[in-house]
Design a protein around this motif. Sequence first.
Motif, PDB file in Angstrom:
ATOM      1  N   ALA A   8       0.927  -1.053   0.209  1.00 28.56           N
ATOM      2  CA  ALA A   8      -0.079   0.190  -0.027  1.00 28.56           C
ATOM      3  C   ALA A   8       0.764   1.137  -0.060  1.00 28.56           C
ATOM      4  O   ALA A   8       0.742   2.270  -0.582  1.00 28.56           O
ATOM      5  N   SER A   9       1.886   1.194   0.770  1.00 22.85           N
ATOM      6  CA  SER A   9       2.644   2.279   0.866  1.00 22.85           C
ATOM      7  C   SER A   9       3.639   2.748  -0.530  1.00 22.85           C
ATOM      8  O   SER A   9       3.667   3.737  -0.838  1.00 22.85           O
ATOM      9  N   ASN A  30       2.416   1.725  -3.147  1.00 23.37           N
ATOM     10  CA  ASN A  30       1.444   2.318  -4.485  1.00 23.37           C
ATOM     11  C   ASN A  30       1.140   3.757  -4.135  1.00 23.37           C
ATOM     12  O   ASN A  30       1.106   4.662  -4.997  1.00 23.37           O
ATOM     13  N   GLN A  31       1.169   4.148  -3.027  1.00 30.28           N
ATOM     14  CA  GLN A  31       0.804   5.558  -2.527  1.00 30.28           C
ATOM     15  C   GLN A  31       1.813   6.392  -2.909  1.00 30.28           C
ATOM     16  O   GLN A  31       1.689   7.355  -3.642  1.00 30.28           O
ATOM     17  N   LEU A  72       1.784   6.672  -6.799  1.00 30.30           N
ATOM     18  CA  LEU A  72       0.830   7.654  -6.957  1.00 30.30           C
ATOM     19  C   LEU A  72       1.079   9.196  -6.891  1.00 30.30           C
ATOM     20  O   LEU A  72       0.968  10.087  -7.759  1.00 30.30           O
ATOM     21  N   ASN A  73       1.762   9.525  -5.871  1.00 24.13           N
ATOM     22  CA  ASN A  73       2.368  10.679  -5.547  1.00 24.13           C
ATOM     23  C   ASN A  73       3.278  11.111  -6.533  1.00 24.13           C
ATOM     24  O   ASN A  73       3.117  12.111  -7.076  1.00 24.13           O
TER      25      ASN A  73
END
Length: 97
Positions: A83-84, A86-87, A90-91
Amino acid sequence: MMPVLHTQQVKGLVDGSIVAPLRFVPSDSSNMLVENHAYIQWFILDQTIQSWIVSTLSESAVGYTLGLPTACAMWQKLKTTFASTNQARLNHLRFQL
């Protein structure tokens, strides 16, 4: 993976809403403990879900799931691990745009 879990009605095994029944329960005929049939069914299903999860992972990602006892534990570990990532991805994409 989620569509498979939904269609098989086992999503609760990975999201934690289906918990393991007690492994041993009192016998009806004595004070001894016997293995709970519901636990055996849960365990077989959990093992099946674990094999489904592992079969979808790359070799490098499988290492994150080694030694984890349940499908839920595997799912949560993968979720927190990636998840981190992917975040961050995304950023980075937002920054590039």
